[in-house]
Write an enzyme that holds these catalytic residues in place. Structure first.
Site, PDB file in Angstrom:
ATOM      1  CG  HIS A   1      -0.569   0.013   2.468  1.00 52.85           C
ATOM      2  ND1 HIS A   1      -0.411   1.020   3.282  1.00 52.85           N
ATOM      3  CD2 HIS A   1      -0.187  -0.905   3.268  1.00 52.85           C
ATOM      4  CE1 HIS A   1       0.169   0.943   4.384  1.00 52.85           C
ATOM      5  NE2 HIS A   1       0.356  -0.281   4.413  1.00 52.85           N
TER       6      HIS A   1
ATOM      7  CD  GLU B   1      -2.719  -1.715   5.695  1.00 53.10           C
ATOM      8  OE1 GLU B   1      -2.599  -2.570   6.171  1.00 53.10           O
ATOM      9  OE2 GLU B   1      -2.430  -0.658   5.973  1.00 53.10           O
ATOM     10  CD  GLU B   2      -1.248   2.619   7.688  1.00 54.16           C
ATOM     11  OE1 GLU B   2      -2.111   1.965   8.551  1.00 54.16           O
ATOM     12  OE2 GLU B   2      -0.404   2.427   7.427  1.00 54.16           O
TER      13      GLU B   2
ATOM     14  CG  ASP C   1       1.915  -3.653   5.342  1.00 54.22           C
ATOM     15  OD1 ASP C   1       2.778  -2.805   5.273  1.00 54.22           O
ATOM     16  OD2 ASP C   1       0.731  -3.457   5.451  1.00 54.22           O
TER      17      ASP C   1
ATOM     18  CG  HIS D   1       1.329   3.033  12.285  1.00 54.49           C
ATOM     19  ND1 HIS D   1       0.070   2.540  12.612  1.00 54.49           N
ATOM     20  CD2 HIS D   1       1.716   2.464  11.300  1.00 54.49           C
ATOM     21  CE1 HIS D   1      -0.582   1.762  11.755  1.00 54.49           C
ATOM     22  NE2 HIS D   1       0.434   1.888  10.857  1.00 54.49           N
TER      23      HIS D   1
HETATM   24 ZN    ZN Z   1       1.060  -1.237   6.424  1.00 59.66          ZN
END
Ligand code: ZN
Length: 349
Positions: free
Chosen positions: A73, A224-225, A245, A325
């Site tokens: 993504h 995706e998020e 990912d 993140h």
């Molecule tokens: Zn991801």
């Protein structure tokens, strides 16, 4: 069989360029365009866009009796302007799952619907310790207590609106990309590192004049998020989907920044046993530096496709990313190992 050579310089240059292209979920046009331009260098790849805005790249194979798909993504965490405050500053609404403290003090760009952009920084509403003393530590990092201070003169709603800024404008936080001693330190390595590995794999095959065994479609997804990225866009006839990912690193995790990881289970449950077994075998055969791990708080685009009804075998691999993140970091070794694994998969029976 020997795997084709990987152009590491290309990998890192593409990755750096993509990281520096803002793409919060919902505002990914530039990153999709950047990826599309790079793929146009390989005439054997057929490109198309989904109505949702994702990019599909089809690599014709020697056969197409059990076609494959791969996905990564381009969308990232970010925010949207929720409200223009009376003092002219901006209250935000988060896009994706992260904690405000991971972007506190970060520079950001606000994209107005007029097509202009403004700069600013995300700060605590009571940021100055000379004024607010212990509140700087104690204030909860929640929507109410965070605001964007714009780098332009404004002290009112009217002045901010006159800049073209409105509720609903997208906000992207600065990635601050740095490459040091083989490490790549940046925000949004989730999942731009995965996208870069796929591009490097395509380039390696192109340079070596090789074709995948099965026709393979690579979906560069863009939602995706928020959980539904690859729910659509994967051709219905594919037999297998390999999701690319990041691997989650931390205390108790097997993953690290120097290996590619096969994720056998995450919040959505176990992945496909037989496909996992094949990937392990390929890694052993090609001496790829790999780990096997479980991610406790994690969902993937593979699961989004399963939930949407996709009837395929799905597995998940990716480079180890530290502090995911947050201000993330990975290493060239993990990127190369992931790319090797992708090549082994594309070139396997
Ligand atoms: Zn991801």
């Amino acid at each position: 069989m020997k795997l084709p050579n990987i152009d590491k310089q290309y990998l890192i240059e593409f990755l750096t360029g993509l990281l520096n292209t803002p793409s919060p979920t919902g505002f990914t046009q530039q990153a999709i365009h950047f990826t599309e331009l790079a793929l146009r260098e390989f005439p054997e790849i057929e490109l198309s866009k989904t109505r949702k805005g994702a990019l599909a790249a089809t690599f014709p194979g020697q056969r197409a009796d059990a076609p494959r798909a791969l996905t990564a993504h381009v969308d990232t965490l970010g925010a949207m302007v929720k409200e223009i405050k009376a003092n002219g500053r901006l209250k935000l609404s988060k896009i994706g799952g992260y904690a405000w403290n991971t972007v506190e003090g970060e520079g950001c760009t606000i994209f107005s619907s007029r097509g202009e952009s403004q700069r600013g920084a995300l700060l605590l509403t009571r940021a100055s310790s000379h004024v607010f003393s212990t509140q700087v530590n104690e204030l909860k990092r929640e929507d109410e207590n965070m605001e964007v201070r714009l780098d332009v003169r404004t002290n009112s709603v009217a002045e901010t609106r006159s800049l073209g800024i409105e509720v609903g404008d997208f906000v992207a936080f600065d990635p601050r990309v740095e490459v040091v001693h083989g490490f790549v330190r940046s925000r949004d390595l989730d999942d731009k590192s995965g996208v870069a590995c796929l591009l490097a794999a395509v380039k390696a095959m192109h340079d070596a004049g090789q074709q995948p065994i099965q026709t393979s479609t690579i979906l560069f997804s863009n939602y995706e998020e928020v959980g539904h990225g690859a729910a659509s866009g994967i051709p219905v006839n594919v037999a297998e989907l390999l999701t690319v990912d990041m691997a989650a690193i931390g205390e108790g995790q097997a993953s690290d920044e120097f290996h590619a990881t096969l994720c056998v289970k995450d919040s959505g449950g176990p992945y496909h046993y037989d496909l996992n077994q094949r990937l392990r075998k390929l890694a052993e055969e090609h001496r790829i530096a790999y780990k096997v791990d479980i991610y406790p708080y994690y969902g993937s685009d593979g699961e989004a496709f399963w939930r949407a009804g996709g009837d395929v075998a799905i597995a998940l691999i990716g480079p180890g990313v530290d502090a995911s993140h947050s201000y993330e970091r990975t290493h060239m070794d993990a990127l190369v190992a992931t790319t090797q694994w992708l090549l082994a998969f594309l070139l396997s029976e």
